[in-house]
Design an enzyme around this catalytic site. Structure first.
Site, PDB file in Angstrom:
ATOM      1  N   ILE A 108       1.002  -1.230  -0.043  1.00 40.88           N
ATOM      2  CA  ILE A 108       0.034  -0.127   0.068  1.00 40.88           C
ATOM      3  C   ILE A 108       0.972   1.381  -0.012  1.00 40.88           C
ATOM      4  CG2 ILE A 108      -1.786   1.197   1.330  1.00 40.88           C
ATOM      5  CD1 ILE A 108      -2.802  -1.669   2.359  1.00 40.88           C
ATOM      6  N   LEU A 145      12.726  -3.082   4.524  1.00 42.31           N
ATOM      7  CA  LEU A 145      12.659  -4.012   3.204  1.00 42.31           C
ATOM      8  C   LEU A 145      12.513  -5.296   3.936  1.00 42.31           C
ATOM      9  CD1 LEU A 145      15.325  -2.685   0.949  1.00 42.31           C
ATOM     10  CD2 LEU A 145      13.044  -1.829   1.066  1.00 42.31           C
ATOM     11  N   GLY A 183       9.259  -5.154   1.946  1.00 45.03           N
ATOM     12  CA  GLY A 183       9.102  -4.068   0.932  1.00 45.03           C
ATOM     13  C   GLY A 183      10.216  -4.432  -0.120  1.00 45.03           C
ATOM     14  N   ASP A 219      15.062   0.911  10.258  1.00 45.19           N
ATOM     15  CA  ASP A 219      14.060   0.184  11.081  1.00 45.19           C
ATOM     16  C   ASP A 219      13.528   0.714  12.119  1.00 45.19           C
ATOM     17  OD1 ASP A 219      12.732  -1.981  12.869  1.00 45.19           O
ATOM     18  OD2 ASP A 219      14.189  -3.455  11.822  1.00 45.19           O
ATOM     19  N   PHE A 230       2.600   3.473   7.382  1.00 44.72           N
ATOM     20  CA  PHE A 230       2.205   2.556   6.908  1.00 44.72           C
ATOM     21  C   PHE A 230       2.900   1.151   7.363  1.00 44.72           C
ATOM     22  CE2 PHE A 230       1.350   5.342   3.827  1.00 44.72           C
ATOM     23  CZ  PHE A 230      -0.092   5.010   3.162  1.00 44.72           C
ATOM     24  N   TYR A 283      -2.406  -8.986  16.315  1.00 44.40           N
ATOM     25  CA  TYR A 283      -2.285  -8.001  15.047  1.00 44.40           C
ATOM     26  C   TYR A 283      -3.228  -6.853  15.201  1.00 44.40           C
ATOM     27  CZ  TYR A 283      -3.030  -5.543  10.503  1.00 44.40           C
ATOM     28  OH  TYR A 283      -3.331  -4.787   9.454  1.00 44.40           O
ATOM     29  N   ARG A 341     -15.834  -9.955   3.251  1.00 44.71           N
ATOM     30  CA  ARG A 341     -15.007  -8.962   3.556  1.00 44.71           C
ATOM     31  C   ARG A 341     -15.289  -7.718   2.534  1.00 44.71           C
ATOM     32  NH1 ARG A 341     -13.870 -11.756   7.047  1.00 44.71           N
ATOM     33  NH2 ARG A 341     -11.880 -12.573   7.829  1.00 44.71           N
ATOM     34  N   ARG A 367      -9.379 -20.467   9.444  1.00 42.05           N
ATOM     35  CA  ARG A 367      -7.986 -19.916   9.892  1.00 42.05           C
ATOM     36  C   ARG A 367      -8.087 -19.170  11.277  1.00 42.05           C
ATOM     37  NH1 ARG A 367      -5.070 -15.787   5.565  1.00 42.05           N
ATOM     38  NH2 ARG A 367      -7.016 -14.575   6.447  1.00 42.05           N
ATOM     39  N   GLY A 390      -7.970 -16.841  14.043  1.00 40.40           N
ATOM     40  CA  GLY A 390      -7.744 -15.268  14.281  1.00 40.40           C
ATOM     41  C   GLY A 390      -8.813 -14.635  13.230  1.00 40.40           C
TER      42      GLY A 390
HETATM   43  N1  LIG Z   1      -3.345  -4.969   3.026  1.00 42.39           N
HETATM   44  C1  LIG Z   1      -4.618  -4.739   3.764  1.00 42.39           C
HETATM   45  O1  LIG Z   1      -5.676  -5.346   3.426  1.00 42.39           O
HETATM   46  C2  LIG Z   1      -4.602  -3.743   5.172  1.00 42.39           C
HETATM   47  C3  LIG Z   1      -5.792  -3.642   5.672  1.00 42.39           C
HETATM   48  C4  LIG Z   1      -5.732  -2.957   6.941  1.00 42.39           C
HETATM   49  C5  LIG Z   1      -4.683  -2.219   7.294  1.00 42.39           C
HETATM   50  N2  LIG Z   1      -3.321  -2.537   6.610  1.00 42.39           N
HETATM   51  C6  LIG Z   1      -2.197  -1.850   6.895  1.00 42.39           C
HETATM   52  O2  LIG Z   1      -1.624  -1.039   5.933  1.00 42.39           O
HETATM   53  C7  LIG Z   1      -0.164  -0.898   6.201  1.00 42.39           C
HETATM   54  C8  LIG Z   1       0.471  -1.428   4.988  1.00 42.39           C
HETATM   55  O3  LIG Z   1       0.288  -2.684   4.513  1.00 42.39           O
HETATM   56  P1  LIG Z   1       0.634  -3.522   3.488  1.00 42.39           P
HETATM   57  O4  LIG Z   1      -0.734  -4.651   2.997  1.00 42.39           O
HETATM   58  O5  LIG Z   1       1.044  -2.681   2.413  1.00 42.39           O
HETATM   59  O6  LIG Z   1       1.904  -4.280   4.107  1.00 42.39           O
HETATM   60  P2  LIG Z   1       3.186  -4.490   3.401  1.00 42.39           P
HETATM   61  O7  LIG Z   1       3.942  -5.726   4.157  1.00 42.39           O
HETATM   62  O8  LIG Z   1       3.267  -4.794   2.120  1.00 42.39           O
HETATM   63  O9  LIG Z   1       4.036  -3.109   3.836  1.00 42.39           O
HETATM   64  C9  LIG Z   1       4.658  -2.963   5.102  1.00 42.39           C
HETATM   65  C10 LIG Z   1       5.896  -2.456   4.730  1.00 42.39           C
HETATM   66  O10 LIG Z   1       6.379  -1.821   6.146  1.00 42.39           O
HETATM   67  C11 LIG Z   1       7.824  -2.297   6.205  1.00 42.39           C
HETATM   68  N3  LIG Z   1       8.219  -2.497   7.642  1.00 42.39           N
HETATM   69  C12 LIG Z   1       7.638  -3.443   8.324  1.00 42.39           C
HETATM   70  N4  LIG Z   1       8.120  -3.240   9.711  1.00 42.39           N
HETATM   71  C13 LIG Z   1       9.044  -2.378   9.609  1.00 42.39           C
HETATM   72  C14 LIG Z   1       9.930  -1.483  10.542  1.00 42.39           C
HETATM   73  N5  LIG Z   1       9.971  -2.141  11.939  1.00 42.39           N
HETATM   74  N6  LIG Z   1      10.665  -0.585  10.043  1.00 42.39           N
HETATM   75  C15 LIG Z   1      10.361   0.074   8.973  1.00 42.39           C
HETATM   76  N7  LIG Z   1       9.865  -0.628   7.949  1.00 42.39           N
HETATM   77  C16 LIG Z   1       9.097  -1.715   8.323  1.00 42.39           C
HETATM   78  C17 LIG Z   1       8.075  -3.623   5.493  1.00 42.39           C
HETATM   79  O11 LIG Z   1       9.287  -3.877   4.820  1.00 42.39           O
HETATM   80  C18 LIG Z   1       7.001  -3.272   4.139  1.00 42.39           C
HETATM   81  O12 LIG Z   1       7.370  -2.753   3.097  1.00 42.39           O
HETATM   82  C19 LIG Z   1       0.035  -1.793   7.516  1.00 42.39           C
HETATM   83  O13 LIG Z   1      -0.050  -0.880   8.571  1.00 42.39           O
HETATM   84  C20 LIG Z   1      -1.185  -2.587   7.627  1.00 42.39           C
HETATM   85  O14 LIG Z   1      -1.395  -3.102   9.126  1.00 42.39           O
HETATM   86  C21 LIG Z   1      -3.375  -3.413   5.431  1.00 42.39           C
HETATM   87  O1  LIG Z   2      -6.234 -18.708   0.643  1.00 40.88           O
HETATM   88  C1  LIG Z   2      -7.138 -17.968   1.348  1.00 40.88           C
HETATM   89  C2  LIG Z   2      -6.738 -16.611   1.918  1.00 40.88           C
HETATM   90  C3  LIG Z   2      -7.784 -16.051   2.482  1.00 40.88           C
HETATM   91  N1  LIG Z   2      -9.032 -16.825   2.648  1.00 40.88           N
HETATM   92  C4  LIG Z   2     -10.220 -15.912   3.394  1.00 40.88           C
HETATM   93  O2  LIG Z   2     -10.532 -14.884   2.648  1.00 40.88           O
HETATM   94  C5  LIG Z   2     -10.878 -13.775   3.569  1.00 40.88           C
HETATM   95  C6  LIG Z   2      -9.921 -12.527   3.547  1.00 40.88           C
HETATM   96  O3  LIG Z   2      -8.457 -13.095   3.805  1.00 40.88           O
HETATM   97  P1  LIG Z   2      -7.249 -12.192   3.535  1.00 40.88           P
HETATM   98  O4  LIG Z   2      -7.156 -11.880   2.180  1.00 40.88           O
HETATM   99  O5  LIG Z   2      -6.099 -12.928   4.182  1.00 40.88           O
HETATM  100  O6  LIG Z   2      -7.463 -10.738   4.539  1.00 40.88           O
HETATM  101  P2  LIG Z   2      -8.017 -10.631   5.950  1.00 40.88           P
HETATM  102  O7  LIG Z   2      -7.410 -11.827   6.824  1.00 40.88           O
HETATM  103  O8  LIG Z   2      -9.391 -10.360   6.256  1.00 40.88           O
HETATM  104  O9  LIG Z   2      -7.008  -9.418   6.715  1.00 40.88           O
HETATM  105  C7  LIG Z   2      -6.851  -8.315   5.784  1.00 40.88           C
HETATM  106  O10 LIG Z   2      -7.613  -7.307   5.934  1.00 40.88           O
HETATM  107  C8  LIG Z   2      -7.737  -6.751   7.357  1.00 40.88           C
HETATM  108  C9  LIG Z   2      -8.814  -5.734   7.423  1.00 40.88           C
HETATM  109  O11 LIG Z   2     -10.120  -6.186   7.354  1.00 40.88           O
HETATM  110  C10 LIG Z   2      -6.339  -6.125   7.400  1.00 40.88           C
HETATM  111  O12 LIG Z   2      -6.480  -5.872   8.764  1.00 40.88           O
HETATM  112  C11 LIG Z   2      -5.171  -7.249   7.484  1.00 40.88           C
HETATM  113  O13 LIG Z   2      -3.994  -6.801   7.323  1.00 40.88           O
HETATM  114  C12 LIG Z   2      -5.156  -7.752   5.950  1.00 40.88           C
HETATM  115  O14 LIG Z   2      -4.451  -8.908   5.606  1.00 40.88           O
HETATM  116  C13 LIG Z   2     -10.933 -14.564   4.895  1.00 40.88           C
HETATM  117  O15 LIG Z   2     -12.250 -14.961   5.146  1.00 40.88           O
HETATM  118  C14 LIG Z   2      -9.884 -15.615   4.720  1.00 40.88           C
HETATM  119  O16 LIG Z   2     -10.364 -16.576   5.734  1.00 40.88           O
HETATM  120  C15 LIG Z   2      -9.371 -17.964   2.313  1.00 40.88           C
HETATM  121  O17 LIG Z   2     -10.442 -18.566   2.567  1.00 40.88           O
HETATM  122  N2  LIG Z   2      -8.233 -18.467   1.398  1.00 40.88           N
END
Ligand SMILES: NC(=O)c1ccc[n+]([C@@H]2O[C@H](COP(=O)([O-])OP(=O)(O)OC[C@H]3O[C@@H](n4cnc5c(N)ncnc54)[C@H](O)[C@@H]3O)[C@@H](O)[C@H]2O)c1
Ligand SMILES: O=c1ccn([C@@H]2O[C@H](COP(=O)(O)OP(=O)(O)O[C@H]3O[C@H](CO)[C@@H](O)[C@H](O)[C@H]3O)[C@@H](O)[C@H]2O)c(=O)[nH]1
Length: 328
Positions: A12, A33, A36, A50, A72, A140, A220, A281, A283
């Site tokens: 993101i 990284l 990332g 870090d 992020f 988390y 979701r 799964r 959590g």
């Molecule tokens: N992907 C989703 O659906 C989702 C949903 C809700 C919230 N979020 C939040 O959005 C943010 C970005 O998520 P993402 O999906 O892009 O994940 P991502 O893992 O792709 O990005 C996270 C980045 O943070 C860096 N990082 C981790 N720990 C670090 C540290 N201690 N110091 C410096 N850098 C560090 C990683 O290298 C990575 O590049 C996160 O805070 C996550 O909790 C994501």
């Molecule tokens: O191979 C897979 C992967 C996921 N799922 C299901 O798909 C849904 C979505 O799962 P996933 O894509 O892993 O996302 P979440 O676990 O909902 O978590 C995401 O969305 C959250 C917000 O809702 C964020 O906080 C998290 O960082 C982000 O990873 C869930 O019901 C999972 O059980 C499957 O059935 N099979």
């Protein structure tokens, strides 16, 4: 504006950096990284550091003097947090405390924080509002809720304005096809389904078919990553124009089940891949859908890509053209 983006090399964050750069802002990424990629930071302005190392982040903030921090960086895999809770509390919560302390030293006045729908736990009602109870069921989710509380207290005490954005399920890729989500071991549903369609995974597992939902699988609210990034700019604008620090849900307000997502992936890719029913799964929540009325009415956020098929198309466009090794 000068914007420091923690986690800007991740999925993101890298889309946020792209949007900020396109809008003409000066952007610096701080990322360790761990999950990332250097190539994902399109303006090449990256400090590898870090957040757990206070001196590193302090030095960068004192030197760069940003107007805004967008935070992020985090560890983001819900089931991993159940296995390794301390890793998540340390990285996400302690890392955030270090950032806040360094922001104070560098006199940064605005913060936008990536929170999550996971702070709600099992919602009492759907769609869920910002004022609904928070009761995470994973470390988390707790690591993010603790961070939210620290930001609120710190913001009040230090006069720092914050926007806490509770993202729902972020998906899709840059519609220009320059960047997208990359993971050696993906856990996200859409990415895993696309990799199955691509033949990189033998089948997709459906985690749980006995949830209290219309087809028994988890529901979701999937939001396109660029709409999410736009919400950051809108909230920042709102804060800078006198809006109060606040918490905002970011989602479309519509839920899709795992089976519906898989069907849409099959339709978009044209591949009829294998689906296997598996246990729940750890959590995971049955159902999470956003009420984003506050973000729309107070801040004026207007999403552009509220369409699951479009979200999956952009992700597929990235995934099918992308080879992991080429980007290393
Ligand atoms: N992907 C989703 O659906 C989702 C949903 C809700 C919230 N979020 C939040 O959005 C943010 C970005 O998520 P993402 O999906 O892009 O994940 P991502 O893992 O792709 O990005 C996270 C980045 O943070 C860096 N990082 C981790 N720990 C670090 C540290 N201690 N110091 C410096 N850098 C560090 C990683 O290298 C990575 O590049 C996160 O805070 C996550 O909790 C994501
Ligand atoms: O191979 C897979 C992967 C996921 N799922 C299901 O798909 C849904 C979505 O799962 P996933 O894509 O892993 O996302 P979440 O676990 O909902 O978590 C995401 O969305 C959250 C917000 O809702 C964020 O906080 C998290 O960082 C982000 O990873 C869930 O019901 C999972 O059980 C499957 O059935 N099979």
């Amino acid at each position: 504006m000068k914007v420091l983006v923690t986690g800007g090399a991740g999925y993101i964050g890298s889309h946020m950096v792209k949007l900020l750069v396109e809008k003409g802002h000066e952007v610096l990424t701080f990322d360790n990284l761990s999950n990332g990629h250097e190539w994902a930071v399109i303006n090449r302005q990256l400090v590898v550091g870090d957040l757990l190392n206070y001196k590193q982040i302090e030095e960068v903030l004192l030197d760069f003097k940003p107007d805004v921090v967008m935070h992020f960086s985090a560890k983001v895999v819900v089931p991993e947090s159940v296995e390794k809770p301390l890793l998540y509390y340390e990285n996400n919560f302690y890392g955030t405390l270090n950032l806040l302390q360094a922001m104070k030293r560098a006199k940064v006045k605005y913060l936008i924080f990536s929170s999550t729908a996971a702070v709600y736990g099992i919602p009492e009602r759907v769609p869920v509002k910002e004022t609904d109870p928070t009761n995470p069921i994973s470390p988390y989710g707790w690591s993010k809720l603790f961070s939210e509380q620290a930001i609120k207290d710190f913001g009040r005490a230090e006069g720092i304005k914050y926007g806490i954005l509770r993202y729902f399920n972020v998906a899709g890729a840059d519609p220009d096809g320059k960047i997208g989500q990359v993971s050696k071991n993906p856990t996200h549903l859409i990415l895993r389904a696309l990799k199955t369609a691509k033949g990189e995974l033998p089948y997709i597992e459906v985690y749980g078919t006995d949830y209290p939902t219309h087809d028994g699988t988890g529901i979701r609210d999937y939001i396109h990553v660029m709409d999410l990034c736009q919400a950051h700019l809108d909230v920042l604008d709102y804060l800078m124009n006198g809006g109060e620090s606040d918490v905002f849900n970011v989602g479309y307000g519509r839920g899709y089940s795992v089976l519906e997502v898989i069907e849409t992936v099959k339709k978009v890719t044209g591949v009829d891949f294998k689906v296997v029913y598996a246990d729940r799964r750890p959590g995971d929540l049955p159902q999470v859908v956003a009420d984003a009325t506050k973000l729309k009415t107070l801040v004026g956020w207007t999403p552009k890509y509220d369409d699951l098929e479009f979200i999956i198309k952009t992700a597929w466009n990235w995934e099918k053209n992308y080879t992991y090794k080429a980007c290393l």
